[in-house]
Design a protein around this motif. Structure first.
Motif, short mmCIF file in Angstrom:
data_model
loop_
_atom_site.label_atom_id
_atom_site.label_comp_id
_atom_site.label_asym_id
_atom_site.label_seq_id
_atom_site.Cartn_x
_atom_site.Cartn_y
_atom_site.Cartn_z
N ALA A 1 79.77 50.38 -73.41
CA ALA A 1 78.66 51.22 -73.87
C ALA A 1 78.17 52.18 -72.79
O ALA A 1 77.27 52.98 -73.04
CB ALA A 1 77.51 50.35 -74.37
N GLY A 2 78.75 52.08 -71.59
CA GLY A 2 78.35 52.98 -70.51
C GLY A 2 77.35 52.39 -69.54
O GLY A 2 76.90 53.07 -68.62
N LEU A 3 76.98 51.13 -69.75
CA LEU A 3 75.96 50.47 -68.93
C LEU A 3 76.64 49.49 -67.98
O LEU A 3 77.27 48.53 -68.41
CB LEU A 3 74.96 49.75 -69.83
N GLU A 4 76.50 49.73 -66.69
CA GLU A 4 77.13 48.86 -65.69
C GLU A 4 76.24 47.65 -65.43
O GLU A 4 75.10 47.78 -65.01
CB GLU A 4 77.36 49.63 -64.39
N ALA A 5 76.80 46.46 -65.68
CA ALA A 5 76.06 45.22 -65.48
C ALA A 5 76.71 44.42 -64.36
O ALA A 5 77.93 44.22 -64.35
CB ALA A 5 76.05 44.40 -66.76
N SER A 6 75.90 43.98 -63.40
CA SER A 6 76.41 43.20 -62.28
C SER A 6 75.41 42.12 -61.92
O SER A 6 74.37 41.97 -62.58
CB SER A 6 76.66 44.12 -61.07
N THR A 7 75.72 41.37 -60.88
CA THR A 7 74.79 40.33 -60.42
C THR A 7 73.88 40.82 -59.30
O THR A 7 73.11 40.05 -58.74
CB THR A 7 75.58 39.11 -59.90
N ASP A 8 73.96 42.10 -58.97
CA ASP A 8 73.17 42.66 -57.87
C ASP A 8 71.78 43.05 -58.36
O ASP A 8 71.60 44.07 -59.03
CB ASP A 8 73.89 43.87 -57.27
N CYS A 9 70.81 42.23 -58.03
CA CYS A 9 69.42 42.50 -58.44
C CYS A 9 68.59 43.05 -57.28
O CYS A 9 67.36 43.19 -57.40
CB CYS A 9 68.76 41.22 -58.96
N SER A 10 69.22 43.34 -56.15
CA SER A 10 68.47 43.68 -54.94
C SER A 10 67.83 45.08 -54.94
O SER A 10 66.73 45.24 -54.41
CB SER A 10 69.37 43.53 -53.71
N PRO A 11 68.48 46.11 -55.51
CA PRO A 11 67.83 47.44 -55.43
C PRO A 11 66.46 47.44 -56.11
O PRO A 11 66.27 46.84 -57.18
CB PRO A 11 68.81 48.35 -56.18
N GLU A 12 65.52 48.11 -55.51
CA GLU A 12 64.17 48.17 -56.06
C GLU A 12 64.16 48.82 -57.43
O GLU A 12 64.89 49.78 -57.70
CB GLU A 12 63.26 48.96 -55.11
N ASN A 13 63.35 48.27 -58.32
CA ASN A 13 63.18 48.76 -59.70
C ASN A 13 64.43 48.62 -60.56
O ASN A 13 64.53 49.24 -61.61
CB ASN A 13 62.73 50.23 -59.71
N THR A 14 65.37 47.78 -60.13
CA THR A 14 66.54 47.50 -60.97
C THR A 14 66.13 46.61 -62.13
O THR A 14 65.47 45.58 -61.95
CB THR A 14 67.64 46.80 -60.15
N ALA A 15 66.49 47.01 -63.33
CA ALA A 15 66.21 46.18 -64.50
C ALA A 15 67.11 44.94 -64.46
O ALA A 15 68.31 45.03 -64.25
CB ALA A 15 66.47 46.97 -65.78
N GLU A 16 66.48 43.80 -64.65
CA GLU A 16 67.21 42.52 -64.60
C GLU A 16 67.08 41.84 -65.96
O GLU A 16 65.99 41.65 -66.49
CB GLU A 16 66.59 41.64 -63.52
N LEU A 17 68.24 41.51 -66.56
CA LEU A 17 68.25 40.91 -67.90
C LEU A 17 68.58 39.42 -67.80
O LEU A 17 69.61 39.04 -67.24
CB LEU A 17 69.28 41.61 -68.78
N TRP A 18 67.70 38.60 -68.37
CA TRP A 18 67.96 37.18 -68.52
C TRP A 18 68.25 36.91 -69.99
O TRP A 18 67.59 37.47 -70.89
CB TRP A 18 66.75 36.34 -68.11
N ILE A 19 69.22 36.05 -70.25
CA ILE A 19 69.54 35.65 -71.62
C ILE A 19 69.53 34.14 -71.70
O ILE A 19 70.15 33.46 -70.89
CB ILE A 19 70.92 36.19 -72.05
N THR B 1 64.90 38.43 -71.68
CA THR B 1 63.77 38.75 -70.80
C THR B 1 64.21 39.84 -69.85
O THR B 1 65.29 39.74 -69.26
CB THR B 1 63.32 37.51 -70.01
N VAL B 2 63.40 40.87 -69.73
CA VAL B 2 63.71 41.96 -68.79
C VAL B 2 62.67 41.94 -67.67
O VAL B 2 61.46 41.89 -67.93
CB VAL B 2 63.70 43.34 -69.48
N LEU B 3 63.17 41.93 -66.45
CA LEU B 3 62.30 41.92 -65.27
C LEU B 3 62.60 43.14 -64.41
O LEU B 3 63.71 43.70 -64.45
CB LEU B 3 62.51 40.66 -64.44
N LYS B 4 61.63 43.53 -63.62
CA LYS B 4 61.83 44.50 -62.54
C LYS B 4 61.04 44.01 -61.34
O LYS B 4 59.87 43.64 -61.47
CB LYS B 4 61.37 45.91 -62.96
N ASN B 5 61.71 44.00 -60.20
CA ASN B 5 61.09 43.51 -58.96
C ASN B 5 60.52 42.10 -59.15
O ASN B 5 59.42 41.78 -58.70
CB ASN B 5 59.99 44.47 -58.49
N ARG B 6 61.29 41.28 -59.90
CA ARG B 6 60.95 39.88 -60.18
C ARG B 6 59.72 39.70 -61.06
O ARG B 6 59.19 38.61 -61.21
CB ARG B 6 60.75 39.09 -58.86
#
Length: 205
Positions: A117-135, A150-155
């Motif tokens: 779909a064009g969305l790159e998903a990885s395990t790298d949550c370190s960059p600031e303001n990166t959207a993090e998806l929990w399932i 659940t969507v998180l940003k900066n924890r």
């Protein structure tokens, strides 16, 4: 007298047999196939069928896809089942390799689908303001997946939603058809996440 008693008994036995046949016929209408199947699902054989043009607004975006948590009580660590428990889906990377944990298999499958779909998903949550998806899987069989995203940003948790993905009951069972259907369910799951307005808002803002 004896003949009358025998005739009565014969009639009773015949009635019982007819009744049992009627019950069997009624039960058979529930599903015509009472065989059991083990259906291998291979990551290398899963090719996402997702309309990238529909999700062009995600093109070039990145997110952190955290580990999937499997809380579905109707699964095991390494497989899941049909609703009637007659089909067991065994998960691995490719043929003749060790089986994978259920959550690991779906993590890599979803990663492939998001990328399609064009969305790159990885395990790298370190960059600031990166959207993090929990399932979190709450329930899973080959007709329905119930999950919480659940969507998180900066924890910090910014968005939560319960989602359900449904498939029509299968009419006829064979291994290739069940494999194809299982891969389609992965497509539908990722599409349900991508189509969710709250998820879009979190990823695109």
């Amino acid at each position: 007298m004896c003949r009358q008693i025998l005739n009565k008994r014969s009639i009773m036995v015949l009635a019982i047999i007819i009744g049992l046949c009627g019950c069997t016929a009624a039960k058979s209408n529930l599903h015509s196939d009472f065989n059991s199947y083990t259906v291998p699902l291979y990551l290398v054989e899963y090719t996402p069928v997702i309309d990238a043009a529909k999700y062009s607004h995600f093109s070039g975006k990145k997110m952190c896809l955290s580990n999937i948590r499997n809380d579905a009580g109707n699964t095991t660590n390494f497989d899941y089942y049909s609703k009637d428990k007659r089909v067991r889906y065994e998960l691995s990377n490719k043929a003749n390799t060790i089986v994978m944990l259920t959550q690991n298999y779906f993590w890599y499958a979803y990663q492939k689908a998001f990328l399609k779909a064009g969305l790159e998903a990885s395990t790298d949550c370190s960059p600031e303001n990166t959207a993090e998806l929990w399932i979190i899987f709450q329930s899973l069989n080959d007709e329905e997946l119930k999950m919480k995203i659940t969507v998180l940003k900066n924890r910090e948790t910014l968005y939560e939603k319960d989602l359900a993905v449904n498939m029509s009951p299968v009419e006829y069972r064979n291994v290739p058809g069940l494999q194809k259907r299982a891969y389609e369910m992965i497509d539908l799951t990722v599409s349900a996440i991508l189509d969710d307005p709250g998820f879009q808002d979190m990823l695109l803002k």
